[in-house]
Design a protein around this motif. Sequence first.
Motif, PDB file in Angstrom:
ATOM      1  N   LEU A   1      -0.513  -0.770  -1.094  1.00  0.00           N
ATOM      2  CA  LEU A   1      -0.370  -0.326   0.293  1.00  0.00           C
ATOM      3  C   LEU A   1       1.075   0.032   0.608  1.00  0.00           C
ATOM      4  O   LEU A   1       1.343   1.068   1.225  1.00  0.00           O
ATOM      5  CB  LEU A   1      -0.889  -1.412   1.248  1.00  0.00           C
ATOM      6  N   GLN A   2       2.020  -0.778   0.153  1.00  0.00           N
ATOM      7  CA  GLN A   2       3.436  -0.448   0.365  1.00  0.00           C
ATOM      8  C   GLN A   2       3.782   0.895  -0.281  1.00  0.00           C
ATOM      9  O   GLN A   2       4.486   1.706   0.319  1.00  0.00           O
ATOM     10  CB  GLN A   2       4.340  -1.539  -0.202  1.00  0.00           C
ATOM     11  N   ALA A   3       3.276   1.125  -1.480  1.00  0.00           N
ATOM     12  CA  ALA A   3       3.547   2.389  -2.172  1.00  0.00           C
ATOM     13  C   ALA A   3       2.944   3.570  -1.421  1.00  0.00           C
ATOM     14  O   ALA A   3       3.580   4.619  -1.289  1.00  0.00           O
ATOM     15  CB  ALA A   3       3.007   2.333  -3.604  1.00  0.00           C
TER      16      ALA A   3
ATOM     17  N   ARG B   1       0.289  -7.512   2.744  1.00  0.00           N
ATOM     18  CA  ARG B   1      -0.804  -8.411   2.302  1.00  0.00           C
ATOM     19  C   ARG B   1      -1.827  -8.591   3.417  1.00  0.00           C
ATOM     20  O   ARG B   1      -3.025  -8.533   3.195  1.00  0.00           O
ATOM     21  CB  ARG B   1      -0.263  -9.788   1.904  1.00  0.00           C
ATOM     22  N   ARG B   2      -1.354  -8.819   4.618  1.00  0.00           N
ATOM     23  CA  ARG B   2      -2.258  -9.052   5.751  1.00  0.00           C
ATOM     24  C   ARG B   2      -2.998  -7.785   6.145  1.00  0.00           C
ATOM     25  O   ARG B   2      -4.179  -7.833   6.498  1.00  0.00           O
ATOM     26  CB  ARG B   2      -1.468  -9.649   6.905  1.00  0.00           C
ATOM     27  N   LEU B   3      -2.316  -6.651   6.075  1.00  0.00           N
ATOM     28  CA  LEU B   3      -2.996  -5.386   6.347  1.00  0.00           C
ATOM     29  C   LEU B   3      -4.065  -5.114   5.290  1.00  0.00           C
ATOM     30  O   LEU B   3      -5.150  -4.610   5.608  1.00  0.00           O
ATOM     31  CB  LEU B   3      -1.992  -4.232   6.405  1.00  0.00           C
ATOM     32  N   PHE B   4      -3.787  -5.454   4.037  1.00  0.00           N
ATOM     33  CA  PHE B   4      -4.783  -5.281   2.982  1.00  0.00           C
ATOM     34  C   PHE B   4      -6.025  -6.126   3.275  1.00  0.00           C
ATOM     35  O   PHE B   4      -7.150  -5.675   3.069  1.00  0.00           O
ATOM     36  CB  PHE B   4      -4.199  -5.628   1.609  1.00  0.00           C
TER      37      PHE B   4
ATOM     38  N   LYS C   1     -13.387  -3.770  -4.049  1.00  0.00           N
ATOM     39  CA  LYS C   1     -14.609  -4.264  -4.694  1.00  0.00           C
ATOM     40  C   LYS C   1     -14.347  -5.609  -5.370  1.00  0.00           C
ATOM     41  O   LYS C   1     -15.116  -6.568  -5.196  1.00  0.00           O
ATOM     42  CB  LYS C   1     -15.103  -3.245  -5.716  1.00  0.00           C
ATOM     43  N   ASP C   2     -13.263  -5.689  -6.132  1.00  0.00           N
ATOM     44  CA  ASP C   2     -12.913  -6.944  -6.805  1.00  0.00           C
ATOM     45  C   ASP C   2     -12.632  -8.053  -5.793  1.00  0.00           C
ATOM     46  O   ASP C   2     -13.030  -9.202  -5.986  1.00  0.00           O
ATOM     47  CB  ASP C   2     -11.690  -6.755  -7.708  1.00  0.00           C
TER      48      ASP C   2
ATOM     49  N   GLY D   1      -9.668   5.893  -1.789  1.00  0.00           N
ATOM     50  CA  GLY D   1      -9.970   5.949  -3.215  1.00  0.00           C
ATOM     51  C   GLY D   1      -9.104   5.033  -4.074  1.00  0.00           C
ATOM     52  O   GLY D   1      -9.628   4.270  -4.881  1.00  0.00           O
ATOM     53  N   PRO D   2      -7.781   5.087  -3.912  1.00  0.00           N
ATOM     54  CA  PRO D   2      -6.929   4.226  -4.737  1.00  0.00           C
ATOM     55  C   PRO D   2      -7.162   2.726  -4.510  1.00  0.00           C
ATOM     56  O   PRO D   2      -6.804   1.913  -5.347  1.00  0.00           O
ATOM     57  CB  PRO D   2      -5.510   4.612  -4.306  1.00  0.00           C
ATOM     58  N   PHE D   3      -7.768   2.370  -3.389  1.00  0.00           N
ATOM     59  CA  PHE D   3      -7.999   0.965  -3.053  1.00  0.00           C
ATOM     60  C   PHE D   3      -9.387   0.468  -3.463  1.00  0.00           C
ATOM     61  O   PHE D   3      -9.630  -0.733  -3.452  1.00  0.00           O
ATOM     62  CB  PHE D   3      -7.853   0.752  -1.537  1.00  0.00           C
TER      63      PHE D   3
END
Length: 156
Positions: free
Chosen positions: A127-129, A143-146, A87-88, A80-82
């Motif tokens: 993601l870190q948070a 960044r890469r995991l995102f 989408k963007d 949800g938070p992502f």
Amino acid sequence: MPEQRLVRIELPEEPPAPSVYAEADRRQAIADLLAGNRFDPPNLPKGPYALAVSVREGRLVLDIRDVDNRPLHVLALALGPFRRLIKDYHMVVEAHEQAVAESGPESRVQAIDMGRRGLHNEGAELLQARLKGRIDVDFETARRLFTLVCALHQRI
């Protein structure tokens, strides 16, 4: 070899991403992750680690294993938070693909790419948070995991 790192990334066996660009982005994220990362789950035995990343029932699932593929821990994070960022991110990737395909002005392609980098940074910070206290990752690893999260979400 540093112990607190990923040495293998596994994604679900699925058809390739919907575009050549998206598939290349996914492959590059995996290659970059394996070339250099910091992945430190504080309450697990020392690594290195293998990580199976998937999306199930609206959750990001991180299945952490040792190098012999023995399960160590499974972490599930709500997506949800992502969602807005994902989408963007997909809209920006589509705009980038279109600009390149149309041989648009270089300034337009660069502006779109800057927006994409900004979304990557925002996704990495989130993601870190969300991983704080569970898995310590550096900014580039996040960044890469995102990128992989976006690639997986695209296939749903």
